[in-house]
Write a protein that holds these residues in place. Structure first.
Motif, PDB file in Angstrom:
ATOM      1  N   GLN A 197      43.523  22.760  80.624  1.00 47.64           N
ATOM      2  CA  GLN A 197      44.611  22.000  80.015  1.00 47.64           C
ATOM      3  C   GLN A 197      44.076  20.682  79.465  1.00 47.64           C
ATOM      4  O   GLN A 197      44.531  20.194  78.427  1.00 47.64           O
ATOM      5  N   GLU A 198      43.094  20.118  80.145  1.00 44.95           N
ATOM      6  CA  GLU A 198      42.487  18.874  79.669  1.00 44.95           C
ATOM      7  C   GLU A 198      41.835  19.069  78.310  1.00 44.95           C
ATOM      8  O   GLU A 198      41.961  18.211  77.412  1.00 44.95           O
ATOM      9  N   SER A 199      41.112  20.184  78.135  1.00 42.37           N
ATOM     10  CA  SER A 199      40.481  20.426  76.839  1.00 42.37           C
ATOM     11  C   SER A 199      41.524  20.720  75.764  1.00 42.37           C
ATOM     12  O   SER A 199      41.353  20.349  74.602  1.00 42.37           O
ATOM     13  N   ARG A 200      42.604  21.373  76.154  1.00 38.17           N
ATOM     14  CA  ARG A 200      43.685  21.616  75.185  1.00 38.17           C
ATOM     15  C   ARG A 200      44.282  20.284  74.722  1.00 38.17           C
ATOM     16  O   ARG A 200      44.545  20.087  73.531  1.00 38.17           O
ATOM     17  N   ASP A 201      44.484  19.380  75.665  1.00 36.86           N
ATOM     18  CA  ASP A 201      45.031  18.066  75.324  1.00 36.86           C
ATOM     19  C   ASP A 201      44.084  17.281  74.428  1.00 36.86           C
ATOM     20  O   ASP A 201      44.516  16.384  73.686  1.00 36.86           O
ATOM     21  N   ALA A 202      42.785  17.618  74.501  1.00 35.21           N
ATOM     22  CA  ALA A 202      41.783  16.949  73.661  1.00 35.21           C
ATOM     23  C   ALA A 202      41.547  17.710  72.364  1.00 35.21           C
ATOM     24  O   ALA A 202      40.514  17.502  71.701  1.00 35.21           O
ATOM     25  N   GLY A 203      42.484  18.593  72.000  1.00 32.94           N
ATOM     26  CA  GLY A 203      42.345  19.377  70.776  1.00 32.94           C
ATOM     27  C   GLY A 203      41.294  20.449  70.902  1.00 32.94           C
ATOM     28  O   GLY A 203      40.661  20.826  69.913  1.00 32.94           O
ATOM     29  N   PHE A 204      41.113  20.962  72.110  1.00 30.44           N
ATOM     30  CA  PHE A 204      40.109  21.974  72.437  1.00 30.44           C
ATOM     31  C   PHE A 204      38.690  21.505  72.112  1.00 30.44           C
ATOM     32  O   PHE A 204      37.813  22.305  71.802  1.00 30.44           O
ATOM     33  N   ASP A 205      38.490  20.202  72.220  1.00 29.92           N
ATOM     34  CA  ASP A 205      37.151  19.634  72.130  1.00 29.92           C
ATOM     35  C   ASP A 205      36.691  19.359  73.559  1.00 29.92           C
ATOM     36  O   ASP A 205      36.912  18.286  74.122  1.00 29.92           O
ATOM     37  N   ALA A 206      36.071  20.375  74.167  1.00 26.73           N
ATOM     38  CA  ALA A 206      35.712  20.278  75.583  1.00 26.73           C
ATOM     39  C   ALA A 206      34.720  19.162  75.853  1.00 26.73           C
ATOM     40  O   ALA A 206      34.632  18.672  76.981  1.00 26.73           O
ATOM     41  N   SER A 207      33.973  18.746  74.829  1.00 26.60           N
ATOM     42  CA  SER A 207      32.987  17.685  75.042  1.00 26.60           C
ATOM     43  C   SER A 207      33.642  16.357  75.410  1.00 26.60           C
ATOM     44  O   SER A 207      32.974  15.445  75.900  1.00 26.60           O
ATOM     45  N   LYS A 208      34.955  16.254  75.203  1.00 21.07           N
ATOM     46  CA  LYS A 208      35.685  15.040  75.550  1.00 21.07           C
ATOM     47  C   LYS A 208      36.317  15.128  76.940  1.00 21.07           C
ATOM     48  O   LYS A 208      37.116  14.264  77.314  1.00 21.07           O
ATOM     49  N   THR A 209      35.971  16.153  77.689  1.00 20.84           N
ATOM     50  CA  THR A 209      36.555  16.351  79.015  1.00 20.84           C
ATOM     51  C   THR A 209      35.495  16.195  80.100  1.00 20.84           C
ATOM     52  O   THR A 209      34.292  16.119  79.822  1.00 20.84           O
ATOM     53  N   THR A 210      35.964  16.210  81.338  1.00 16.36           N
ATOM     54  CA  THR A 210      35.039  16.089  82.478  1.00 16.36           C
ATOM     55  C   THR A 210      34.379  17.425  82.815  1.00 16.36           C
ATOM     56  O   THR A 210      33.437  17.458  83.603  1.00 16.36           O
ATOM     57  N   ASP A 211      34.902  18.518  82.254  1.00 20.08           N
ATOM     58  CA  ASP A 211      34.372  19.850  82.571  1.00 20.08           C
ATOM     59  C   ASP A 211      33.505  20.382  81.433  1.00 20.08           C
ATOM     60  O   ASP A 211      33.679  21.497  80.936  1.00 20.08           O
ATOM     61  N   PHE A 212      32.553  19.551  81.008  1.00 22.54           N
ATOM     62  CA  PHE A 212      31.618  19.938  79.951  1.00 22.54           C
ATOM     63  C   PHE A 212      30.268  19.310  80.264  1.00 22.54           C
ATOM     64  O   PHE A 212      30.181  18.116  80.560  1.00 22.54           O
ATOM     65  N   GLN A 213      29.222  20.128  80.193  1.00 25.85           N
ATOM     66  CA  GLN A 213      27.868  19.605  80.358  1.00 25.85           C
ATOM     67  C   GLN A 213      26.936  20.320  79.393  1.00 25.85           C
ATOM     68  O   GLN A 213      27.026  21.539  79.211  1.00 25.85           O
ATOM     69  N   LYS A 214      26.050  19.558  78.797  1.00 28.21           N
ATOM     70  CA  LYS A 214      24.999  20.111  77.937  1.00 28.21           C
ATOM     71  C   LYS A 214      23.692  19.972  78.703  1.00 28.21           C
ATOM     72  O   LYS A 214      23.322  18.877  79.113  1.00 28.21           O
ATOM     73  N   PHE A 215      23.003  21.098  78.880  1.00 30.16           N
ATOM     74  CA  PHE A 215      21.783  21.101  79.696  1.00 30.16           C
ATOM     75  C   PHE A 215      20.638  21.631  78.852  1.00 30.16           C
ATOM     76  O   PHE A 215      20.753  22.688  78.210  1.00 30.16           O
ATOM     77  N   ASN A 216      19.511  20.911  78.847  1.00 26.17           N
ATOM     78  CA  ASN A 216      18.351  21.357  78.071  1.00 26.17           C
ATOM     79  C   ASN A 216      17.523  22.336  78.894  1.00 26.17           C
ATOM     80  O   ASN A 216      17.005  21.987  79.960  1.00 26.17           O
ATOM     81  N   LEU A 217      17.431  23.564  78.428  1.00 22.02           N
ATOM     82  CA  LEU A 217      16.712  24.603  79.157  1.00 22.02           C
ATOM     83  C   LEU A 217      15.206  24.337  79.147  1.00 22.02           C
ATOM     84  O   LEU A 217      14.669  23.803  78.158  1.00 22.02           O
ATOM     85  N   PRO A 218      14.499  24.729  80.207  1.00 22.72           N
ATOM     86  CA  PRO A 218      13.048  24.526  80.262  1.00 22.72           C
ATOM     87  C   PRO A 218      12.269  25.628  79.543  1.00 22.72           C
ATOM     88  O   PRO A 218      11.058  25.737  79.714  1.00 22.72           O
TER      89      PRO A 218
END
Length: 371
Positions: A197-218
């Motif tokens: 629901q948080e990402s929906r409230d952010a216009g489905f831009d999950a990067s603006k929520t607390t439940d988003f992480q970008k991880f650089n693979l090794p």
């Protein structure tokens, strides 16, 4: 009653106990121990799909015959939230198998990487970018550990995804944006997302929520197959790559219902996500999906209660191996029957277990009568 008859019935009684308590391994489920917190979880059901050898796109099969179906639908650019719409076509999901059941790597019979090939076309048709989405036909996958072997395209401009889904606010995603890969800088990000629901409230831009992480693979995910894993637990979600934990999310975005599993490959030209469309056809290949889970179906829960007689027995609960691309419980003898493996050889083995058991009974009874 003669002593021979009494002996006969004693043997039958013993075999009856055997059939009810030690019929097969893993009768009480499959277990993991989490890297975070060292907690043990037990899951009652499994689905194992070896796409290197299993053809799910054969037109002679019924819909979802092996638990999966290639999807066929369009999304307008407005719905897709990009300058182009998206078209998901069964023709863009292609099984490319290896005939030898003992070989798990190499080229398939159609050339290129063996497995389930998901293609995004470079040609635009009616303002739609054509891609592929394959999903389980059941939606009863609740808490569990879900794993996929994936080799991601190296063609910029697409999104490759492995995810658990119920709706747009109950979703767990592992997504690869090929435009983000940079070999010169050894940068290969993976995006870990809980759509909520948080990402929906952010216009489905999950990067603006607390439940988003970008991880650089090794490692470079485009040069070989790697296992990507989601542990959907009652109070949190854990993400892994090749059995190394990448992230933990335990906020309000953790789903509260059951859903299905999907693998997809798409593009809509959105400059903030997939980018593209690709300048040439792009292929992401899935070698397997393994799911060990608790079913939300009451009938499956009842089946589990019926077959699980003694959880403390040595082989009643099977530990799920760590990252092992060639191991499938459904390829091992003496596995518990009445499981949703969607695997031909396992189904044949399951049908054979009961005749073998009755053969033992008949042989034993004949021996007693012959005393």
């Amino acid at each position: 009653m003669s002593r021979y008859t009494m002996a006969f019935f004693r043997v039958l009684a013993s075999l009856f106990v055997l059939t009810n308590f030690v019929l097969a391994d893993c009768e009480c489920g499959y277990s993991i121990t989490t890297a975070a917190g060292n907690q043990r979880y037990i899951f009652t059901d499994l689905l194992e799909s070896d796409f290197v050898h299993l053809d799910i796109t054969d037109g002679t099969q019924s819909y979802g015959e092996y638990g999966w179906a290639a999807q066929n639908f369009n999304m307008t650019s407005e719905v897709a939230r990009g300058p182009y719409g998206e078209s998901f076509s069964p023709q863009n999901a292609m099984s490319n198998n290896i005939d030898n059941d003992r070989v798990f790597t190499g080229s398939g019979t159609k050339g290129g990487d063996a497995g389930l090939n998901l293609v995004v076309k470079s040609e635009i048709e009616d303002d739609l970018v054509t891609g592929a989405d394959v999903s389980t036909t059941d939606t009863h996958f609740y808490h569990g550990t879900f794993r996929a072997g994936i080799k991601v395209t190296d063609v910029p401009g697409t999104c490759s995804a492995f995810f658990w889904y119920m709706n747009d606010t109950q979703e767990i995603d592992i997504e690869f944006l090929s435009s983000e890969f940079d070999r010169d800088n050894n940068t290969f990000p993976v995006n870990l997302v809980l759509q909520s629901q948080e990402s929906r409230d952010a216009g489905f831009d999950a990067s603006k929520t607390t439940d988003f992480q970008k991880f650089n693979l090794p490692f470079d995910p485009t040069t070989d197959f790697h296992e990507y894993r989601i542990d959907f637990l009652p109070d949190r979600v854990l993400f892994y790559a090749d059995d190394e934990m990448l992230a933990e999310m335990n906020g309000t975005g953790v789903p509260s219902t059951s859903g299905n599993l999907q693998v997809s490959h798409w593009s809509n030209g959105n400059s903030g996500w997939s980018q593209g469309p690709p300048k040439s056809d792009a292929v992401t290949t899935i070698s397997y999906v393994k799911a060990y889970f608790n079913s939300s179906l009451e009938s499956r829960q009842d089946d589990y209660k019926t077959r699980c007689k003694d959880p403390s027995a040595p082989t009643a609960i099977c530990a799920i191996p760590e990252y092992n691309s060639t191991f499938f419980f459904s390829n091992v003898d003496n596995m518990t029957p009445n499981q949703t493996t969607y695997h031909k050889s396992n189904a044949e083995r399951t049908r054979q277990q009961w005749p073998c058991l009755f053969a033992v009974i008949l042989t034993t009874s004949a021996w007693i009568v012959g005393l």
